[in-house]
Design a protein around this motif. Structure first.
Motif, mmCIF file in Angstrom:
data_model
loop_
_atom_site.group_PDB
_atom_site.id
_atom_site.type_symbol
_atom_site.label_atom_id
_atom_site.label_comp_id
_atom_site.label_asym_id
_atom_site.label_seq_id
_atom_site.Cartn_x
_atom_site.Cartn_y
_atom_site.Cartn_z
ATOM 1 N N ASP A 193 0.360 -1.033 -0.040
ATOM 2 C CA ASP A 193 -0.058 -0.085 0.137
ATOM 3 C C ASP A 193 0.879 1.400 -0.114
ATOM 4 O O ASP A 193 1.627 0.661 0.753
ATOM 5 N N ILE A 194 0.680 2.090 -1.117
ATOM 6 C CA ILE A 194 1.316 3.218 -1.122
ATOM 7 C C ILE A 194 0.359 4.323 -1.076
ATOM 8 O O ILE A 194 -0.418 4.102 -1.407
ATOM 9 N N ALA A 195 0.806 5.614 0.470
ATOM 10 C CA ALA A 195 -0.271 6.873 0.138
ATOM 11 C C ALA A 195 0.573 7.587 -0.764
ATOM 12 O O ALA A 195 1.433 8.132 -0.556
ATOM 13 N N GLY A 196 -0.687 9.047 -0.840
ATOM 14 C CA GLY A 196 -0.304 10.080 -1.634
ATOM 15 C C GLY A 196 0.616 10.648 -1.042
ATOM 16 O O GLY A 196 0.434 11.093 0.175
ATOM 17 N N THR A 201 11.030 -8.268 1.647
ATOM 18 C CA THR A 201 11.164 -9.116 2.395
ATOM 19 C C THR A 201 11.365 -7.710 3.816
ATOM 20 O O THR A 201 11.557 -8.649 4.801
ATOM 21 N N SER A 202 11.633 -6.524 3.261
ATOM 22 C CA SER A 202 11.079 -5.849 4.503
ATOM 23 C C SER A 202 10.726 -4.004 4.131
ATOM 24 O O SER A 202 11.296 -4.109 2.947
ATOM 25 N N ASP A 203 9.646 -2.869 5.320
ATOM 26 C CA ASP A 203 9.295 -2.449 4.004
ATOM 27 C C ASP A 203 9.336 -1.417 5.304
ATOM 28 O O ASP A 203 8.942 -1.435 6.381
ATOM 29 N N ILE A 240 12.921 1.628 -3.865
ATOM 30 C CA ILE A 240 12.959 0.012 -3.642
ATOM 31 C C ILE A 240 14.250 -0.621 -4.044
ATOM 32 O O ILE A 240 14.453 -0.223 -5.537
ATOM 33 N N ILE A 241 14.514 -1.620 -3.850
ATOM 34 C CA ILE A 241 16.093 -1.624 -3.125
ATOM 35 C C ILE A 241 16.190 -2.951 -3.436
ATOM 36 O O ILE A 241 14.615 -3.786 -2.899
ATOM 37 N N GLY A 242 16.675 -3.872 -3.346
ATOM 38 C CA GLY A 242 17.000 -5.396 -3.806
ATOM 39 C C GLY A 242 17.675 -5.311 -5.673
ATOM 40 O O GLY A 242 18.310 -4.554 -5.891
ATOM 41 N N VAL A 268 11.490 2.445 2.299
ATOM 42 C CA VAL A 268 12.466 1.866 1.952
ATOM 43 C C VAL A 268 12.170 0.929 1.886
ATOM 44 O O VAL A 268 11.668 0.036 2.446
ATOM 45 N N ILE A 269 11.847 -0.167 1.008
ATOM 46 C CA ILE A 269 11.136 -1.905 0.607
ATOM 47 C C ILE A 269 12.315 -2.216 0.269
ATOM 48 O O ILE A 269 13.003 -1.765 -0.851
ATOM 49 N N SER A 270 12.394 -3.368 0.406
ATOM 50 C CA SER A 270 13.034 -4.292 -0.643
ATOM 51 C C SER A 270 12.765 -5.214 -0.786
ATOM 52 O O SER A 270 12.167 -6.316 -0.044
ATOM 53 N N ILE A 271 13.145 -5.760 -2.174
ATOM 54 C CA ILE A 271 12.655 -6.817 -2.842
ATOM 55 C C ILE A 271 13.713 -7.681 -2.997
ATOM 56 O O ILE A 271 14.719 -7.550 -3.433
#
Lengths: 223, 366
Positions: free
Chosen positions: A27-30, A218-220, A36-38, A209-212
């Motif tokens: 979910d991403i808010a305005g 894998t992390s948010d 996004i890293i990975g 930061v979201i890790s993929i």
């Protein structure tokens, strides 16, 4: 603003099946500024392209302002990219036959909307390309080309900017400048920014930061 | 003018020489098609009764079959050349299509790139080529049937033929452009916008990797890698070279097969009609006609092959910049390109041998 649920995507290559996205929900808010890293091949770009409607998932949905991007027709996703989404790439992807102004105004021209000269002048000033309006991409440095690409993404006043390794082809100085610009867009105009990056320095500047890895989140982390 | 059309027009103007060559090739091809169609029409529709009465029917029937078969082969080869050119052009525009899609262009906008190509590049070439080929073809048909002195050209059938040939050309161009367009539409635009330097990276990687093997010369290995990597492109170049070479080869085969046929005079010697003189005259005229065809086709094939080679070498030099950037000297780059072309030439030769065997078998069946 963006609600992604159970997104799956597999590719079939000569080496076998590759799972690009494995049941991704997000979910991403305005107004968020997200990185996004990975590793390479982890599914970051695939996710970005699906949000932009450039690729289709095998299953799952992407709601952008309550409209499901995965169920849109080619024409509807094109309109979405012209009006709601600005896309920035690592290799700038400016059209060499068009000068700076023509490149920037291209999505608006495709939309058949009138060109707002004041807004154009402001954008050019913000990205530091005032005075270079008539220059062609080949006459611009890498940093200038990327700033022109950012201006093109911004000109349609989108609510979302998707940037795929926007600093990947730039030196430190130009990278910092581009990031400063994207942050300013996020803070001043409230545009949601989603950046795909390998760079820790770039990711550090994001508020989330979201890790993929292997197609899974894998992390948010929120700062 | 829409922004996409504007981009397409500027793109055409920016690469004038290359696009000029492309248009010239289509023009040549259409000229040949209309030339042979007009020739065939003239020969089939307006046979000379005096000429038909000459006493070597069997020989002339065989010659007509040879020429009909050659015409079919030539038209097919020419159509293949046009198709390959269109395909190459479509692939060149792939990146532009990717960028435009990412900034919100719709399918109808993307079609404008193809439409501009068709209107500016192909249509004038198709119409002019058809126009230029019709008259000489018909005139040659008259000469061939020995009617040039007794009959003038009939313009109504020629005009109809022109319209038909032009329509075939236009239909073919549309088909060649829109079918790949539909196929490309399904392809992801991501590849074109994300991997701009893909080729360069692959080549650099190839160069660095090959430095670890020292059994073969470096340029030879690089040339081989390049041929393998650009397999599709090189196959297409090979087909174009082979198609261009088929023109003179076909003429040689035609001449050779006709020269092997014996002219049997089937007139009754007791009728007291002098048959030797008109037979010799007609066979002589026929041979000169075929030698003329041979010369023209050789020239066309040579010019076409040269134009194609020029485009390809220029493209390859441009893409070989990456080797210069990583310290390869110009001499080695040139040697590598020469070896690539040599590799293509060898493959073309093999293909040509195969084509010659098939064509000769077809002629032998007659």
């Amino acid at each position: 603003m963006i609600h992604i649920s159970n997104l799956n995507k597999r590719y079939f290559t000569v080496d076998g099946e590759i799972t690009a996205l494995d049941n991704v929900s997000l979910d991403i808010a305005g107004g968020e500024f997200i990185a996004i890293i990975g590793k390479s091949g982890s599914g970051k770009t695939t996710l970005l392209n699906m949000i932009a409607g450039l690729d289709n998932p095998d299953s799952g949905s992407i709601l952008l302002n309550n409209a499901d991007v995965t169920k849109m027709t080619g024409k509807q996703t094109a309109v979405l990219r012209r009006r709601e989404i600005g896309v920035i790439y690592q290799f700038y992807n400016l059209i060499p036959e068009l000068n700076v102004v023509e490149n920037i105004t291209l999505p608006t021209e495709l939309d058949g909307s009138p060109i707002n000269s004041e807004w154009l002048a402001e954008i050019l000033k913000v990205v530091g390309l005032s005075g270079r309006e008539n220059a062609y991409p080949t006459a611009l440095s890498g940093g200038q080309q990327q700033r022109a690409a950012i201006a093109r993404a911004l000109f349609g006043k989108p609510s979302l900017i998707l940037a795929d390794e926007p600093t990947g082809n730039l030196d430190n100085e130009n990278s910092a400048e581009v990031m400063k610009l994207l942050k300013a867009m996020n803070e001043e105009y409230g545009i949601t920014v989603l950046i795909v990056t390998h760079s820790d320095a770039v990711a550090e500047q994001a508020r989330r930061v979201i890790s993929i890895a292997d197609g899974k989140i894998t992390s948010d982390r929120r700062k | 003018m829409s922004p996409v059309t504007q981009i397409a027009v500027r793109r055409l103007k920016a690469d004038k020489i290359k696009n000029g060559i492309l248009a010239a090739s289509v023009l040549f091809s259409m000229m040949l098609i209309s030339f042979f169609l007009a020739f065939e029409m003239q020969v089939l529709l307006y046979p000379n009764p005096e000429y038909e009465a000459l006493p070597f029917e069997e020989f002339m029937a065989k010659v007509s079959m040879y020429i009909n078969l050659s015409t079919i082969v030539l038209v097919l080869i020419t159509l293949l050349i046009i198709r390959i050119h269109c395909r190459m052009r479509m692939e060149e525009n792939a990146q532009l299509r990717g960028i435009l899609t990412s900034v919100g262009a719709e399918s109808k906008d993307l079609r404008k790139i193809v439409n501009a190509d068709i209107r500016i590049l192909y249509l004038p070439a198709v119409l002019l080529g058809t126009m230029l080929g019709i008259h000489p073809g018909a005139q040659m048909g008259l000469n061939f049937t020995g009617m040039n002195e007794v009959q003038n050209l009939e313009w109504l059938p020629l005009t109809l033929l022109f319209a038909a040939a032009a329509l075939i050309g236009i239909f073919l161009i549309l088909l060649c452009n829109y079918i790949p367009e539909l196929r490309l539409k399904r392809k992801s635009v991501i590849q074109t916008v994300k991997k701009q330097n893909h080729n360069a990276n692959e080549q650099t990687h190839g160069y660095r990797q090959s430095k670890t093997f020292r059994n073969q010369s470096l340029t030879k290995r690089l040339a081989q890698k390049s041929i393998d990597y650009h397999g599709k492109v090189y196959s297409r170049i090979m087909l174009l070279f082979a198609s261009s070479a088929v023109y003179p080869l076909l003429a040689v085969l035609l001449l050779w097969n006709i020269s092997r046929e014996s002219v049997v005079v089937d007139a009754n010697p007791y009728d007291g009609i002098d048959t030797i003189a008109p037979v010799l005259e007609t066979v002589g005229g026929l041979l000169w006609f075929l030698i003329g065809c041979f010369a023209v086709l050789t020239c066309v094939g040579f010019v076409q092959a040269m134009l194609i080679a020029r485009i390809q070498i220029a493209e390859r030099r441009r893409s070989a910049n990456v080797y210069r950037m990583i310290g390869m000297v110009q001499k080695d780059i040139n040697r590598m390109i020469r070896k690539e072309l040599y590799g293509v030439a060898v493959r073309t030769l093999v293909l040509l041998i195969f084509v010659v065997v098939i064509l000769n078998a077809c002629f032998a069946m007659i």
